[in-house]
Write a protein that holds these residues in place. Structure first.
Motif, PDB file in Angstrom:
ATOM      1  N   ASN A  98       0.805  -1.220   0.000  1.00  0.00           N
ATOM      2  CA  ASN A  98       0.000   0.000   0.000  1.00  0.00           C
ATOM      3  C   ASN A  98       0.840   1.273   0.000  1.00  0.00           C
ATOM      4  O   ASN A  98       0.320   2.368  -0.216  1.00  0.00           O
ATOM      5  CB  ASN A  98      -0.960   0.013   1.196  1.00  0.00           C
ATOM      6  N   ALA A 101       0.219   2.511  -3.228  1.00  0.00           N
ATOM      7  CA  ALA A 101      -1.158   2.835  -3.590  1.00  0.00           C
ATOM      8  C   ALA A 101      -1.240   4.307  -3.989  1.00  0.00           C
ATOM      9  O   ALA A 101      -0.481   5.152  -3.501  1.00  0.00           O
ATOM     10  CB  ALA A 101      -2.096   2.548  -2.420  1.00  0.00           C
ATOM     11  N   SER A 104      -0.879   7.508  -1.486  1.00  0.00           N
ATOM     12  CA  SER A 104      -0.302   7.009  -0.235  1.00  0.00           C
ATOM     13  C   SER A 104       0.399   8.123   0.533  1.00  0.00           C
ATOM     14  O   SER A 104       0.797   9.146  -0.042  1.00  0.00           O
ATOM     15  CB  SER A 104       0.694   5.892  -0.528  1.00  0.00           C
ATOM     16  N   GLY A 133      -1.049  -0.769  -4.832  1.00  0.00           N
ATOM     17  CA  GLY A 133      -1.508  -1.208  -3.522  1.00  0.00           C
ATOM     18  C   GLY A 133      -2.182  -2.569  -3.547  1.00  0.00           C
ATOM     19  O   GLY A 133      -2.618  -3.064  -4.591  1.00  0.00           O
ATOM     20  N   LYS A 135      -5.011  -5.217  -3.259  1.00  0.00           N
ATOM     21  CA  LYS A 135      -6.460  -5.286  -3.463  1.00  0.00           C
ATOM     22  C   LYS A 135      -6.955  -6.458  -2.615  1.00  0.00           C
ATOM     23  O   LYS A 135      -6.873  -7.622  -3.018  1.00  0.00           O
ATOM     24  CB  LYS A 135      -6.793  -5.508  -4.940  1.00  0.00           C
ATOM     25  N   LYS A 153      -4.261   2.566   5.917  1.00  0.00           N
ATOM     26  CA  LYS A 153      -3.095   2.851   5.057  1.00  0.00           C
ATOM     27  C   LYS A 153      -2.259   1.584   4.840  1.00  0.00           C
ATOM     28  O   LYS A 153      -2.689   0.679   4.131  1.00  0.00           O
ATOM     29  CB  LYS A 153      -2.289   4.011   5.630  1.00  0.00           C
ATOM     30  N   THR A 154      -1.072   1.484   5.435  1.00  0.00           N
ATOM     31  CA  THR A 154      -0.240   0.292   5.227  1.00  0.00           C
ATOM     32  C   THR A 154      -0.431  -0.745   6.327  1.00  0.00           C
ATOM     33  O   THR A 154       0.378  -1.666   6.466  1.00  0.00           O
ATOM     34  CB  THR A 154       1.256   0.678   5.152  1.00  0.00           C
ATOM     35  N   TYR A 178      -2.243  -7.748  -6.477  1.00  0.00           N
ATOM     36  CA  TYR A 178      -1.700  -6.410  -6.690  1.00  0.00           C
ATOM     37  C   TYR A 178      -0.898  -6.397  -7.991  1.00  0.00           C
ATOM     38  O   TYR A 178      -0.496  -7.441  -8.518  1.00  0.00           O
ATOM     39  CB  TYR A 178      -0.825  -5.959  -5.515  1.00  0.00           C
TER      40      TYR A 178
END
Length: 772
Positions: A98, A101, A104, A133, A135, A153-154, A178
């Motif tokens: 992520n 992503a 981010s 990121g 999915k 987030k991560t 991803y």
């Protein structure tokens, strides 16, 4: 009236109650509040306590890499064991992909500026809008029932259906996919390298699955967001991973291959068996075989199965371009398979060096830390990278297309392989928290890398380790320097701070402060205590002191908690000799001194001219003081000396005649960092002597100290830090008599000719000699 009473009371109180308290700034103050309080989990000696615990996370995964779409799709079953004394109602997982992503935090907080020049690559990275990121498709229990989860987030929190009690286990499933990043265009620790001429890919895949966070006794959940720099903090566990790739690919991965009969040819299996006892690397997949596979571009897939026990992570590499060689290495009572996977573009360097470097690294690290326990150690070549995972690492170092290479390319390749293979020990086995403290794995690893490089070649041009190679950084602009004890995401000058400085500190500790034998014992004890566990900085500091028996708080404080640097100097030297009282000795000395005394310009000019003074012309002006020879030895002088000797003991007489030379030296410390003082004396007869004075000489005054040295010979030169041991940033004040070290500069003229590496230059020379 009240106001007057209060005024009286205040006036009557001791003045000290209102005076500002003095802060103890002594460089030798013990590390007290800086270190956490010891407990039953982590002892004051630096060892794991009798109630130490850590969690376990086991994975079963099924992964497919799509070579046409450049995607990874996977499902995993995680079994999490709660060995803590705490009841857990949720679990935290890391979603490292992520960081790529769109939108981010890594992109949002990225700063920079535009100058009048920018490369196409820099601009492409600035305009990059890659969607990389995770999915997340589903998060369920093993029966398929959805589990509530929240992506932050991560990170991802998974809420458990029922609390997980101490000693209990829970299993759950995650499905995801991803997009794989083009590492050569937008960077990254993993991704793919595209070979346009052949339309082939080389994949180095890591952080490719949702991974459990660490829950520990010292900080609970470690779920600090991944911003791209502070690496990973992971629990140990067992892995069983199925990887589906095109059937003309060769796969390298963490762990041992379980289904060789299904994915390797009979010839390849036989070669692998032969490699286990070979003295040199054996080709499992030859270059000819790899070049044939490059042309296939098969659409069919096959599945490789790997198992790994007691590892903190899993990574793999796959390509139809791979050449593969291997060699067995005996460590302890085990045979470890050292292996390399590389495209033809890596030769001739990789075939010649890679696996031998892997073997040398695990042997040397095992000597200084603990025996390497994993069954394999793999080096994979991908361009312009250096990244590590359990049993496998991805390394750069690529020759020119004509097969030549510069010395920098060669040693860069050597260094990155040693470094990344060495990471199997730090942090893959001695499993520190990379997200919090980069130096605990990078710094310690770079230190043992230095030892390993020197054992590979005594003349190895190591970039980091020697004390004198850190001085430009440590003596530089303090606004761009931070203490080593700084969180990974906040470090300025990352390489110097987290790699070079701690590496140098440990080398100085080994060579100068403790000595090799004492340091090696303590360092090995730390590695033994914390193998397959989660150490903290305090555990390292305390163990090194506990096992060496030496108080090192001053060293940790100066090197790890401050930005002080070492700049020792000689401020003043005074030379004293014992006055023997013997007129036949002392009067000639006094006469010589008087005759050689520089009395100034007026005296010198007057005595060099022919004119006469009034006393010269009028002899009547002469008296006792103008005619008496004060340097003559008279009988009364001899009698007085005999009387003086008669009152001395034999021991006192011997001391009087000893001929000792006394040198009183004032040392200054202008950098703030207290370090041992190493002094070299050169004597009038050409011999030299070194004296090593412990850092505690600065314990009462860390700015300047004066010490008297009692020597048997006259000194002609004094030098501080003659062997470049203490990282002194300015050597111009290290000498007596004073001397300035020259700095050389080079004149150059713009040259349009493209720079050759030495191998290309010699090839051109051969042509010239042949008249071509």
């Amino acid at each position: 009236m009240k106001r007057n009473i209060w005024a009286f009371l205040i006036a009557a109180l001791p003045l000290g109650l209102f005076a500002q308290s003095n802060t103890n700034t002594n460089k030798f103050k013990q590390l007290g509040t800086e270190l956490p309080t010891s407990n039953t989990y982590r002892t004051a000696s630096g060892a794991p306590g009798h109630q130490y615990w850590q969690q376990q996370a086991d994975y079963k995964m099924s992964i497919k890499l799509d070579d046409e779409k450049q995607t990874v799709t996977g499902t995993e079953t995680i079994t999490y064991t709660n060995n803590s004394p705490d009841v857990l109602t949720y679990l935290w997982l890391q979603l490292d992909q992520n960081v790529r992503a769109q939108g981010s935090d890594k992109d949002l907080i990225n700063t920079g500026s535009i100058s009048d020049k920018m490369s196409f690559g820099e601009l492409e990275r600035m305009l990059n809008n890659f969607d990389g990121g995770f999915k997340i498709q589903s998060v369920t229990d093993v029966s398929g029932n959805a589990l509530k989860h929240t992506i932050v987030k991560t990170m991802m929190r998974v809420d458990l259906a029922s609390p997980l009690k101490p000693g209990a286990k829970v299993s759950f499933k995650v499905a995801w996919w991803y997009n794989i990043n083009n590492r050569m265009e937008i960077g990254g620790r993993s991704g793919y390298e595209y070979f346009e001429e052949e339309d082939n890919y080389l994949y180095t895949i890591a952080q490719f699955f949702p991974r459990m966070c660490v829950y520990s006794d010292n900080q609970g959940w470690q779920h600090k967001q991944f911003l791209g720099r502070g690496e990973f903090t992971l629990p140990f566990g067992d892995y069983e991973v199925e990887i589906s790739v095109p059937d003309d690919h060769i796969v390298a991965a963490t762990g041992e291959l379980q289904n060789a009969s299904k994915v390797l040819t009979a010839a390849q299996r036989n070669r692998f068996a032969k490699a286990k006892s070979a003295n040199d690397p054996v080709m499992i997949v030859t270059q000819d075989e790899a070049e044939k596979a490059e042309k296939n571009h098969s659409k069919n897939y096959k599945t490789w199965v790997f198992k790994a026990k007691n590892v903190r992570d899993f990574a793999f590499a796959t390509s139809r371009k791979f050449i593969w060689d291997a060699q067995g290495v005996s460590i302890g009572n085990k045979t470890i398979m050292a292996m390399s996977f590389y495209p033809k573009e890596g030769n001739p360097l990789w075939e010649q060096y890679s696996t031998k470097l892997v073997a040398h690294t695990i042997k040397t690290y095992s000597k200084y830390t603990i025996d390497y326990q994993y069954p394999v150690a793999i080096s994979v070549h991908a361009n312009a990278i250096g990244m590590e995972y359990p049993m496998i690492c991805f390394n750069g170092g690529r020759p020119e297309k004509d097969g030549t290479y510069s010395q920098g390319t060669k040693y860069g390749m050597h260094g990155v392989i040693i470094h990344e293979v060495g990471h199997n020990f730090f942090p893959m086995i001695i499993n520190s928290d990379e997200r919090q403290w980069t130096w605990m794995d990078e710094g310690l690893n770079t230190f043992v890398q230095f030892l390993t490089e020197q054992e590979w070649d005594k003349n190895y041009p190591s970039r980091r380790g020697p004390a004198h190679k850190i001085v430009d950084y440590m003596g530089g602009d303090k606004s761009n320097i931070m203490p080593i004890m700084t969180n990974s995401e906040s470090i300025i000058q990352f390489g110097n701070n987290a790699y070079a400085k701690p590496c140098t500190a440990l080398n100085i500790l080994r060579e100068t402060v403790l000595g090799r034998e004492l340091f090696d014992y303590a360092f090995k004890e730390y590695c033994t205590r914390w193998a397959y566990k989660h150490p903290t900085p305090a555990d390292f500091f305390r163990t090194m002191e506990d096992a060496s028996g030496v108080d090192l708080d001053w060293f940790w404080r100066g090197w790890f908690y401050t930005t002080d640097h070492c700049d020792q100097g000689i401020a003043q030297v005074d030379w004293f000799q014992i006055n023997t009282q013997n007129p036949e000795v002392e009067k000639p000395i006094a006469q010589e001194k008087s005759e050689n005394e520089n009395k100034g310009i007026t005296y010198n000019r007057n005595n060099s001219e022919s004119w006469k003074s009034r006393v010269d012309e009028d002899k009547a002006l002469l008296d006792f003081y103008l005619t008496h020879d004060k340097f003559r030895v008279y009988e009364v002088d001899k009698k007085d000396y005999e009387r003086y000797l008669s009152n001395l003991t034999d021991k006192e007489k011997a001391l009087l005649e000893s001929g000792y030379q006394f040198y009183q030296i004032k040392f200054i410390n202008e950098g703030g960092l207290v370090m041992p003082v190493i002094v070299e004396f050169e004597y009038v007869d050409g011999t030299t002597e070194q004296m090593h004075i412990p850092a505690e000489i600065w314990r009462f005054n860390d700015k300047e100290v004066t010490k008297v040295f009692v020597l048997k010979k006259e000194v002609v030169r004094i030098e501080l830090d003659p062997n470049l041991e203490v990282a002194d940033t300015d050597r111009n004040n290290n000498y007596w008599p004073p001397r300035v070290e020259p700095t050389r500069f080079q004149l150059y003229k713009n040259n349009q000719r493209q720079e050759e590496n030495p191998m290309q230059r010699m090839q051109r020379n051969e042509k010239l000699e042949k008249g071509e």
